[in-house]
Write a protein that holds these residues in place. Structure first.
Motif, PDB file in Angstrom:
ATOM      1  N   ILE A 169       0.840  -1.201   0.000  1.00  0.00           N
ATOM      2  CA  ILE A 169       0.000   0.000   0.000  1.00  0.00           C
ATOM      3  C   ILE A 169       0.874   1.250   0.000  1.00  0.00           C
ATOM      4  O   ILE A 169       0.645   2.196  -0.771  1.00  0.00           O
ATOM      5  CB  ILE A 169      -0.937  -0.007   1.219  1.00  0.00           C
ATOM      6  CG1 ILE A 169      -2.047  -1.042   1.029  1.00  0.00           C
ATOM      7  CG2 ILE A 169      -1.547   1.382   1.451  1.00  0.00           C
ATOM      8  CD1 ILE A 169      -2.930  -1.231   2.243  1.00  0.00           C
ATOM      9  N   ALA A 170       1.893   1.256   0.870  1.00  0.00           N
ATOM     10  CA  ALA A 170       2.790   2.420   0.946  1.00  0.00           C
ATOM     11  C   ALA A 170       3.486   2.674  -0.391  1.00  0.00           C
ATOM     12  O   ALA A 170       3.640   3.824  -0.823  1.00  0.00           O
ATOM     13  CB  ALA A 170       3.821   2.212   2.048  1.00  0.00           C
ATOM     14  N   ASP A 171       3.902   1.605  -1.060  1.00  0.00           N
ATOM     15  CA  ASP A 171       4.548   1.749  -2.366  1.00  0.00           C
ATOM     16  C   ASP A 171       3.558   2.236  -3.427  1.00  0.00           C
ATOM     17  O   ASP A 171       3.901   3.078  -4.272  1.00  0.00           O
ATOM     18  CB  ASP A 171       5.161   0.415  -2.809  1.00  0.00           C
ATOM     19  CG  ASP A 171       6.375   0.022  -1.978  1.00  0.00           C
ATOM     20  OD1 ASP A 171       6.956   0.905  -1.324  1.00  0.00           O
ATOM     21  OD2 ASP A 171       6.727  -1.181  -1.987  1.00  0.00           O
ATOM     22  N   THR A 172       2.340   1.719  -3.382  1.00  0.00           N
ATOM     23  CA  THR A 172       1.351   2.059  -4.402  1.00  0.00           C
ATOM     24  C   THR A 172       0.954   3.530  -4.352  1.00  0.00           C
ATOM     25  O   THR A 172       0.708   4.143  -5.399  1.00  0.00           O
ATOM     26  CB  THR A 172       0.100   1.162  -4.242  1.00  0.00           C
ATOM     27  OG1 THR A 172       0.496  -0.210  -4.346  1.00  0.00           O
ATOM     28  CG2 THR A 172      -0.934   1.461  -5.322  1.00  0.00           C
ATOM     29  N   ILE A 173       0.907   4.115  -3.155  1.00  0.00           N
ATOM     30  CA  ILE A 173       0.556   5.538  -3.059  1.00  0.00           C
ATOM     31  C   ILE A 173       1.796   6.429  -3.191  1.00  0.00           C
ATOM     32  O   ILE A 173       1.737   7.638  -2.965  1.00  0.00           O
ATOM     33  CB  ILE A 173      -0.196   5.856  -1.754  1.00  0.00           C
ATOM     34  CG1 ILE A 173       0.661   5.540  -0.521  1.00  0.00           C
ATOM     35  CG2 ILE A 173      -1.533   5.116  -1.716  1.00  0.00           C
ATOM     36  CD1 ILE A 173       0.003   5.939   0.802  1.00  0.00           C
ATOM     37  N   GLU A 174       2.925   5.810  -3.557  1.00  0.00           N
ATOM     38  CA  GLU A 174       4.173   6.518  -3.880  1.00  0.00           C
ATOM     39  C   GLU A 174       4.754   7.259  -2.680  1.00  0.00           C
ATOM     40  O   GLU A 174       5.260   8.378  -2.799  1.00  0.00           O
ATOM     41  CB  GLU A 174       3.960   7.469  -5.066  1.00  0.00           C
ATOM     42  CG  GLU A 174       3.537   6.729  -6.336  1.00  0.00           C
ATOM     43  CD  GLU A 174       3.321   7.658  -7.526  1.00  0.00           C
ATOM     44  OE1 GLU A 174       3.194   8.891  -7.316  1.00  0.00           O
ATOM     45  OE2 GLU A 174       3.287   7.153  -8.664  1.00  0.00           O
ATOM     46  N   SER A 175       4.678   6.610  -1.499  1.00  0.00           N
ATOM     47  CA  SER A 175       5.367   7.134  -0.326  1.00  0.00           C
ATOM     48  C   SER A 175       6.751   6.507  -0.250  1.00  0.00           C
ATOM     49  O   SER A 175       7.020   5.483  -0.884  1.00  0.00           O
ATOM     50  CB  SER A 175       4.570   6.840   0.946  1.00  0.00           C
ATOM     51  OG  SER A 175       4.380   5.442   1.119  1.00  0.00           O
ATOM     52  N   THR A 176       7.635   7.115   0.514  1.00  0.00           N
ATOM     53  CA  THR A 176       9.017   6.646   0.602  1.00  0.00           C
ATOM     54  C   THR A 176       9.443   6.509   2.062  1.00  0.00           C
ATOM     55  O   THR A 176       9.002   7.282   2.921  1.00  0.00           O
ATOM     56  CB  THR A 176       9.983   7.614  -0.104  1.00  0.00           C
ATOM     57  OG1 THR A 176       9.834   8.924   0.464  1.00  0.00           O
ATOM     58  CG2 THR A 176       9.678   7.680  -1.593  1.00  0.00           C
ATOM     59  N   ILE A 177      10.305   5.535   2.336  1.00  0.00           N
ATOM     60  CA  ILE A 177      10.780   5.312   3.709  1.00  0.00           C
ATOM     61  C   ILE A 177      11.607   6.507   4.170  1.00  0.00           C
ATOM     62  O   ILE A 177      12.534   6.934   3.482  1.00  0.00           O
ATOM     63  CB  ILE A 177      11.613   4.026   3.789  1.00  0.00           C
ATOM     64  CG1 ILE A 177      10.740   2.806   3.481  1.00  0.00           C
ATOM     65  CG2 ILE A 177      12.252   3.883   5.176  1.00  0.00           C
ATOM     66  CD1 ILE A 177      11.522   1.520   3.330  1.00  0.00           C
ATOM     67  N   ASN A 178      11.264   7.053   5.320  1.00  0.00           N
ATOM     68  CA  ASN A 178      12.023   8.180   5.846  1.00  0.00           C
ATOM     69  C   ASN A 178      12.621   7.915   7.224  1.00  0.00           C
ATOM     70  O   ASN A 178      13.436   8.692   7.709  1.00  0.00           O
ATOM     71  CB  ASN A 178      11.151   9.439   5.912  1.00  0.00           C
ATOM     72  CG  ASN A 178      10.072   9.357   6.979  1.00  0.00           C
ATOM     73  OD1 ASN A 178       9.420   8.323   7.128  1.00  0.00           O
ATOM     74  ND2 ASN A 178       9.867  10.429   7.726  1.00  0.00           N
ATOM     75  N   ARG A 179      12.191   6.824   7.875  1.00  0.00           N
ATOM     76  CA  ARG A 179      12.735   6.479   9.188  1.00  0.00           C
ATOM     77  C   ARG A 179      12.740   4.969   9.353  1.00  0.00           C
ATOM     78  O   ARG A 179      11.866   4.278   8.831  1.00  0.00           O
ATOM     79  CB  ARG A 179      11.874   7.098  10.305  1.00  0.00           C
ATOM     80  CG  ARG A 179      12.480   8.318  10.969  1.00  0.00           C
ATOM     81  CD  ARG A 179      11.652   8.714  12.181  1.00  0.00           C
ATOM     82  NE  ARG A 179      10.512   9.500  11.809  1.00  0.00           N
ATOM     83  CZ  ARG A 179      10.512  10.832  11.744  1.00  0.00           C
ATOM     84  NH1 ARG A 179      11.602  11.496  12.044  1.00  0.00           N
ATOM     85  NH2 ARG A 179       9.434  11.487  11.389  1.00  0.00           N
ATOM     86  N   GLU A 180      13.719   4.486  10.084  1.00  0.00           N
ATOM     87  CA  GLU A 180      13.767   3.065  10.427  1.00  0.00           C
ATOM     88  C   GLU A 180      14.007   2.924  11.931  1.00  0.00           C
ATOM     89  O   GLU A 180      14.817   3.650  12.508  1.00  0.00           O
ATOM     90  CB  GLU A 180      14.893   2.335   9.676  1.00  0.00           C
ATOM     91  CG  GLU A 180      14.677   2.208   8.183  1.00  0.00           C
ATOM     92  CD  GLU A 180      15.772   1.392   7.512  1.00  0.00           C
ATOM     93  OE1 GLU A 180      16.530   0.707   8.243  1.00  0.00           O
ATOM     94  OE2 GLU A 180      15.876   1.444   6.281  1.00  0.00           O
ATOM     95  N   TYR A 181      13.305   1.991  12.517  1.00  0.00           N
ATOM     96  CA  TYR A 181      13.475   1.659  13.930  1.00  0.00           C
ATOM     97  C   TYR A 181      13.854   0.186  14.039  1.00  0.00           C
ATOM     98  O   TYR A 181      13.288  -0.652  13.331  1.00  0.00           O
ATOM     99  CB  TYR A 181      12.197   1.921  14.722  1.00  0.00           C
ATOM    100  CG  TYR A 181      11.845   3.389  14.848  1.00  0.00           C
ATOM    101  CD1 TYR A 181      12.163   4.107  15.994  1.00  0.00           C
ATOM    102  CD2 TYR A 181      11.192   4.063  13.808  1.00  0.00           C
ATOM    103  CE1 TYR A 181      11.842   5.455  16.106  1.00  0.00           C
ATOM    104  CE2 TYR A 181      10.876   5.405  13.923  1.00  0.00           C
ATOM    105  CZ  TYR A 181      11.203   6.096  15.073  1.00  0.00           C
ATOM    106  OH  TYR A 181      10.892   7.435  15.178  1.00  0.00           O
ATOM    107  N   ALA A 182      14.777  -0.119  14.917  1.00  0.00           N
ATOM    108  CA  ALA A 182      15.218  -1.502  15.116  1.00  0.00           C
ATOM    109  C   ALA A 182      14.764  -1.999  16.477  1.00  0.00           C
ATOM    110  O   ALA A 182      14.880  -1.290  17.488  1.00  0.00           O
ATOM    111  CB  ALA A 182      16.740  -1.594  15.016  1.00  0.00           C
ATOM    112  N   VAL A 183      14.255  -3.220  16.498  1.00  0.00           N
ATOM    113  CA  VAL A 183      13.974  -3.922  17.744  1.00  0.00           C
ATOM    114  C   VAL A 183      14.997  -5.051  17.852  1.00  0.00           C
ATOM    115  O   VAL A 183      15.162  -5.839  16.909  1.00  0.00           O
ATOM    116  CB  VAL A 183      12.549  -4.489  17.768  1.00  0.00           C
ATOM    117  CG1 VAL A 183      12.303  -5.239  19.083  1.00  0.00           C
ATOM    118  CG2 VAL A 183      11.516  -3.372  17.605  1.00  0.00           C
TER     119      VAL A 183
END
Length: 386
Positions: free
Chosen positions: A366-380
């Protein structure tokens, strides 16, 4: 190697909790792009008498001192509901957690982690997952990418070097969580528009704004869908009735009807999407303080958060509809309507979606289809302590 000059204090009372919170605030104040949060809210989250998380969890807070001065903090906690989940979902029997991690240097970090691990081991745990501060529904993960811009509402912000210190203590990454940046001044791609139009032709579907006058009932519907929709996800722990009621009360002041949607099929609520205006926009101006004048700025902003960024923290579709054509229709209809309202009625230009698990294929698609881009990453992270 342990530093004899470092002592670790176990927090046992209200005064200690206040010092614990204030120490975290002092660390955050030193960090570029950090946003001061409301102290009263932070205190409530670690207060067993006020946070319903403690109805099914136990915790120990620690403060590290060097030469009498506070130089770090950590929590060690056990969620009884998380212990009942499948290990494949991240927790399970023997899985304790650490959170609220701050340290002046790597030596302090190492001793704090060792202290949290010992407490958990003494409680019968054999594995540690973290940082999670303190419920999985509050602030999961350590920021490992995206330090160059301020966080939005209810998002953590941590120094880049913490990751190295945690990994040096023997932790490995268990899961990555993404947030996605979306330019909401642009229309959605033709594919999304066609899916929305097909959903609008389906007379069984009704996508409506939440009703704030009935917010307690609406919140219960939303969180019931959430408990079902997310039940197979990594990290899932069910929300209790007390947590549902508590969350509803906390969210109500930031709820705007036209930014939050419930989707119904044949009159039955089956999906939802929540969107919060970014209150951090105001907290930057007030320094995270309500007095003497912060309350005025906050109340004025809450009525009309014009120009604010928006955050989509949660959306979900009942499992029985997932992986169906209708699920796509419901999701894109809600996203489209909220985007349109945010841009037209609130002059918003930017949205942020997340957290999204790295392997949640449906949400990533869904995120890719609406043309959004990763801006943050969190690690557990996780570590065996058995």
């Amino acid at each position: 190697m342990a530093d004899a000059q470092i002592s670790i204090e176990a927090i046992t009372d209200k005064n200690g909790r206040e010092r614990f919170v204030d120490l975290g605030r002092a660390f955050a104040a030193q960090l570029e792009h950090s946003v001061p949060q409301l102290r009263s809210e932070q205190l409530e989250l670690v207060d067993p008498a006020k946070n319903p998380f403690f109805g099914h969890a136990r915790a120990q807070l620690f403060i590290a001192h060097r030469d009498g001065k506070p130089v770090g903090r950590i929590s060690a906690h056990i969620d009884e509901l998380a212990l009942q989940m499948s290990p494949e979902q991240g927790f399970g029997p023997g899985a304790g957690m650490f959170g609220y991690f701050d340290a002046q240097d790597e030596t302090v970090a190492s001793q704090l982690l060792e202290t949290a691990e010992k407490w958990l081991r003494d409680q019968g745990m054999n594995r540690v997952v973290g940082p999670i501060s303190m419920s999985i529904w509050e602030e999961p993960g350590l920021l490992v990418k995206g330090h160059d811009h301020s966080p939005v509402i209810m998002m953590g912000h941590h120094p880049a070097h913490y990751a190295g210190w945690i990994e040096a203590a023997g932790y490995t990454r268990a899961k990555t969580l993404y947030t996605y940046d979306l330019d909401i001044t642009k229309g959605f791609p033709p594919l999304v528009q066609r899916i929305v139009q097909s959903g609008e032709r389906n007379k069984r579907i009704n996508v409506r704004p939440v009703r704030k006058k009935d917010w307690d009932e609406e919140a219960a519907k939303i969180l019931a869908i959430l408990n079902d929709a997310w039940s197979d996800n990594w990290g899932f722990v069910p929300l209790t009735p007390a947590e549902v009621a508590y969350t509803g009360v906390k969210l109500k002041p930031i709820i705007h009807e036209d930014l939050n949607m419930i989707a119904e099929v044949d009159g039955r609520p089956v999906a939802f999407m929540l969107t919060f205006p970014d209150i951090n926009h105001v907290l930057k101006k007030t320094g995270g303080k309500l007095f003497p004048f912060g309350w005025f700025h906050l109340l004025r902003w809450l009525r009309k958060p014009s120009g604010s960024d928006m955050r989509v923290p949660l959306m979900g579709v009942l499992k029985e509809f997932q992986n169906s054509r209708m699920a796509s229709q419901l999701a894109f209809m809600m996203i489209s309507y909220i985007r349109d309202n945010a841009a037209a009625r609130y002059d918003s230009t930017r949205g942020e979606i997340g957290w999204i698990l790295e392997d949640n294929q449906g949400m990533v698609a869904i995120a890719d289809t609406i043309e959004s881009t990763i801006n943050r990453e969190y690690a557990v992270y996780e570590k065996s302590i058995g």
